[in-house]
Design an enzyme around this catalytic site. Sequence first.
Site, mmCIF file in Angstrom:
data_model
loop_
_atom_site.group_PDB
_atom_site.id
_atom_site.type_symbol
_atom_site.label_atom_id
_atom_site.label_comp_id
_atom_site.label_asym_id
_atom_site.label_seq_id
_atom_site.Cartn_x
_atom_site.Cartn_y
_atom_site.Cartn_z
ATOM 1 N N HIS A 5 40.163 10.829 -13.710
ATOM 2 C CA HIS A 5 40.315 12.288 -13.615
ATOM 3 C C HIS A 5 41.701 12.743 -14.056
ATOM 4 O O HIS A 5 42.135 13.849 -13.723
ATOM 5 C CB HIS A 5 40.048 12.755 -12.171
ATOM 6 N N GLN A 43 35.271 7.991 7.601
ATOM 7 C CA GLN A 43 34.034 8.757 7.858
ATOM 8 C C GLN A 43 32.841 8.197 7.072
ATOM 9 O O GLN A 43 32.995 7.691 5.969
ATOM 10 C CB GLN A 43 34.228 10.213 7.415
ATOM 11 N N SER A 71 35.085 10.789 -0.991
ATOM 12 C CA SER A 71 33.988 11.479 -0.283
ATOM 13 C C SER A 71 32.679 11.309 -1.043
ATOM 14 O O SER A 71 31.616 11.681 -0.569
ATOM 15 C CB SER A 71 34.311 12.968 -0.155
ATOM 16 N N VAL A 117 45.083 11.591 -9.239
ATOM 17 C CA VAL A 117 45.939 11.989 -10.371
ATOM 18 C C VAL A 117 47.394 11.601 -10.079
ATOM 19 O O VAL A 117 48.269 11.821 -10.910
ATOM 20 C CB VAL A 117 45.800 13.518 -10.640
HETATM 21 C C1 BV8 Z 1 31.705 17.149 -15.653
HETATM 22 C C2 BV8 Z 1 41.315 16.314 -10.969
HETATM 23 C C3 BV8 Z 1 30.440 17.733 -17.600
HETATM 24 C C4 BV8 Z 1 41.884 17.682 -10.827
HETATM 25 C C5 BV8 Z 1 39.059 16.369 -9.993
HETATM 26 C C6 BV8 Z 1 26.060 20.119 -9.060
HETATM 27 C C7 BV8 Z 1 25.619 18.856 -8.680
HETATM 28 C C8 BV8 Z 1 26.247 17.706 -9.136
HETATM 29 C C9 BV8 Z 1 27.346 17.802 -10.005
HETATM 30 C C10 BV8 Z 1 27.781 19.045 -10.366
HETATM 31 C C11 BV8 Z 1 27.160 20.197 -9.910
HETATM 32 N N1 BV8 Z 1 27.811 21.262 -10.437
HETATM 33 C C12 BV8 Z 1 28.835 20.814 -11.219
HETATM 34 C C13 BV8 Z 1 28.800 19.480 -11.198
HETATM 35 C C14 BV8 Z 1 29.708 18.574 -11.916
HETATM 36 C C15 BV8 Z 1 31.053 18.492 -11.189
HETATM 37 C C16 BV8 Z 1 30.853 18.029 -9.758
HETATM 38 O O1 BV8 Z 1 30.655 16.862 -9.503
HETATM 39 N N2 BV8 Z 1 30.931 18.966 -8.811
HETATM 40 C C17 BV8 Z 1 30.694 18.603 -7.434
HETATM 41 C C18 BV8 Z 1 31.865 19.051 -6.573
HETATM 42 C C19 BV8 Z 1 29.391 19.233 -6.990
HETATM 43 N N3 BV8 Z 1 31.795 17.490 -11.919
HETATM 44 C C20 BV8 Z 1 32.538 17.881 -12.979
HETATM 45 O O2 BV8 Z 1 32.697 19.033 -13.307
HETATM 46 C C21 BV8 Z 1 33.162 16.759 -13.799
HETATM 47 N N4 BV8 Z 1 32.931 17.043 -15.182
HETATM 48 O O3 BV8 Z 1 30.700 16.951 -15.015
HETATM 49 O O4 BV8 Z 1 31.707 17.553 -16.958
HETATM 50 C C22 BV8 Z 1 30.729 17.767 -19.040
HETATM 51 C C23 BV8 Z 1 30.220 16.740 -19.852
HETATM 52 C C24 BV8 Z 1 30.472 16.789 -21.205
HETATM 53 C C25 BV8 Z 1 31.229 17.827 -21.757
HETATM 54 C C26 BV8 Z 1 31.757 18.813 -20.928
HETATM 55 C C27 BV8 Z 1 31.510 18.804 -19.554
HETATM 56 C C28 BV8 Z 1 34.659 16.700 -13.593
HETATM 57 C C29 BV8 Z 1 34.973 16.339 -12.172
HETATM 58 C C30 BV8 Z 1 36.485 16.068 -12.034
HETATM 59 C C31 BV8 Z 1 37.154 17.226 -11.325
HETATM 60 N N5 BV8 Z 1 38.575 16.908 -11.098
HETATM 61 N N6 BV8 Z 1 40.352 16.069 -9.875
HETATM 62 C C32 BV8 Z 1 42.854 17.774 -9.687
HETATM 63 O O5 BV8 Z 1 43.113 16.758 -8.988
HETATM 64 O O6 BV8 Z 1 43.367 18.878 -9.501
HETATM 65 S S1 BV8 Z 1 38.009 15.974 -8.763
HETATM 66 C C33 BV8 Z 1 38.734 15.895 -7.200
HETATM 67 O O7 BV8 Z 1 37.699 15.565 -6.307
HETATM 68 C C34 BV8 Z 1 39.702 14.780 -6.974
HETATM 69 O O8 BV8 Z 1 40.559 14.518 -8.002
HETATM 70 C C35 BV8 Z 1 38.844 13.598 -6.762
HETATM 71 O O9 BV8 Z 1 38.774 12.985 -7.999
HETATM 72 C C36 BV8 Z 1 37.495 14.186 -6.488
HETATM 73 C C37 BV8 Z 1 36.842 13.576 -5.295
HETATM 74 O O10 BV8 Z 1 37.693 13.784 -4.231
HETATM 75 P P1 BV8 Z 1 38.066 12.498 -3.343
HETATM 76 O O11 BV8 Z 1 38.995 11.659 -4.114
HETATM 77 O O12 BV8 Z 1 36.812 11.851 -2.851
HETATM 78 O O13 BV8 Z 1 38.837 13.189 -2.181
HETATM 79 P P2 BV8 Z 1 38.205 14.060 -1.027
HETATM 80 O O14 BV8 Z 1 39.296 14.902 -0.474
HETATM 81 O O15 BV8 Z 1 36.932 14.703 -1.484
HETATM 82 O O16 BV8 Z 1 37.780 12.955 0.050
HETATM 83 C C38 BV8 Z 1 38.774 12.128 0.619
HETATM 84 C C39 BV8 Z 1 38.047 10.998 1.305
HETATM 85 O O17 BV8 Z 1 39.010 10.120 1.862
HETATM 86 C C40 BV8 Z 1 37.163 11.462 2.464
HETATM 87 O O18 BV8 Z 1 35.925 10.783 2.406
HETATM 88 C C41 BV8 Z 1 37.952 11.002 3.709
HETATM 89 O O19 BV8 Z 1 37.084 10.632 4.762
HETATM 90 C C42 BV8 Z 1 38.658 9.790 3.176
HETATM 91 N N7 BV8 Z 1 39.914 9.460 3.864
HETATM 92 C C43 BV8 Z 1 40.758 10.291 4.531
HETATM 93 N N8 BV8 Z 1 41.812 9.569 4.999
HETATM 94 C C44 BV8 Z 1 41.614 8.278 4.603
HETATM 95 C C45 BV8 Z 1 40.416 8.208 3.888
HETATM 96 N N9 BV8 Z 1 39.932 7.065 3.359
HETATM 97 C C46 BV8 Z 1 40.666 5.946 3.570
HETATM 98 N N10 BV8 Z 1 41.841 5.924 4.247
HETATM 99 C C47 BV8 Z 1 42.334 7.072 4.770
HETATM 100 N N11 BV8 Z 1 43.492 7.044 5.459
#
Ligand code: BV8
Length: 251
Positions: free
Chosen positions: A122, A220, A194, A106
């Site tokens: 997002h 990772q 992730s 974002v």
């Molecule tokens: C939806 C904005 C339906 C807000 C974000 C059960 C099973 C499956 C799915 C679901 C479930 N229960 C619910 C769901 C759906 C849910 C979901 O997926 N939940 C998961 C957690 C289980 N998804 C939703 O709700 C989505 N909407 O499904 O709606 C719908 C349909 C129609 C009508 C109505 C509803 C919405 C999801 C969006 C949520 N918003 N962000 C904000 O920022 O405040 S998500 C948030 O996590 C982040 O913005 C990002 O987008 C997302 C993923 O995070 P990452 O970017 O991967 O970051 P993270 O910290 O996780 O990882 C960092 C990575 O970087 C690591 O791997 C690390 O190793 C690596 N790293 C570290 N350092 C480095 C590096 N890589 C490279 N270089 C480095 N130096």
Amino acid sequence: MLELHQITQAAQALAQARHIVCLTGAGVSAESGVATFRDAQTGLWARFDPQRLASQEGFAEDPGLVWRWYSERLRMVEAATPNPGHLVLARLEGVTPAFTLVTQNVDDLHERAGSQQVQHIHGRIHIFRCNYCRAEHALQPGERTQELPPRCLACGDQVRPDVVWFGEALPEQVVEIAWRAAEACDVMLVVGTSGVVYPVAELPLLAKRAGAVVIDVNPQCNPISEIADIFLQGAGGVILPQVMNALSAGF
Ligand code: BV8
Ligand code: ZN
């Protein structure tokens, strides 16, 4: 451990690609000092669950806490500068016939690095909208640091950042562009995610099934590196410049 031939392999795939899709997550901004989503809970935020704060339920329960969380994160983004990983992706866009950058982030670091077309799947933290009528809200001086979210000038409901919360639908136009590009691309370059948030986490597998080479850049192992054709294990700010050097030197 990362082998030189993997860098060369990735550079060759990228050089030959007609259409590249690049999918980024919070990891691409980590070296800019913007905490990743799952470890954004450093210090005073450690006791809160980001999935709770980034939701309608969390906002309804404590709008002030959510407002202050986003104000703090926005301040971190404004204090950050694009890192070499962002800069390489901006250069790659310029040398590839078709390049689609889809970011889960974002922040505006891709834009500040020079990327021309950025698909924010997002949403964006520096844009504000009414939580009810969705009218865009230009923050008035002082509103960012107040305890509670500002009120919408059109309907009086509470204002929130224009980001996609858990349980909210993704922006339709961006989804259309991202899914179509994932099905059409020759290479999907995934950096710093992730791979746990859906439906975006489906994109690399979708691209692979459609015949694309999938490259994952992450320090990772993760669900995407498991299915990637090339897993470049390391930080984006280190790996991407190495890939760009190999590409520019003709491998
Ligand atoms: C939806 C904005 C339906 C807000 C974000 C059960 C099973 C499956 C799915 C679901 C479930 N229960 C619910 C769901 C759906 C849910 C979901 O997926 N939940 C998961 C957690 C289980 N998804 C939703 O709700 C989505 N909407 O499904 O709606 C719908 C349909 C129609 C009508 C109505 C509803 C919405 C999801 C969006 C949520 N918003 N962000 C904000 O920022 O405040 S998500 C948030 O996590 C982040 O913005 C990002 O987008 C997302 C993923 O995070 P990452 O970017 O991967 O970051 P993270 O910290 O996780 O990882 C960092 C990575 O970087 C690591 O791997 C690390 O190793 C690596 N790293 C570290 N350092 C480095 C590096 N890589 C490279 N270089 C480095 N130096
Ligand atoms: Zn309103």
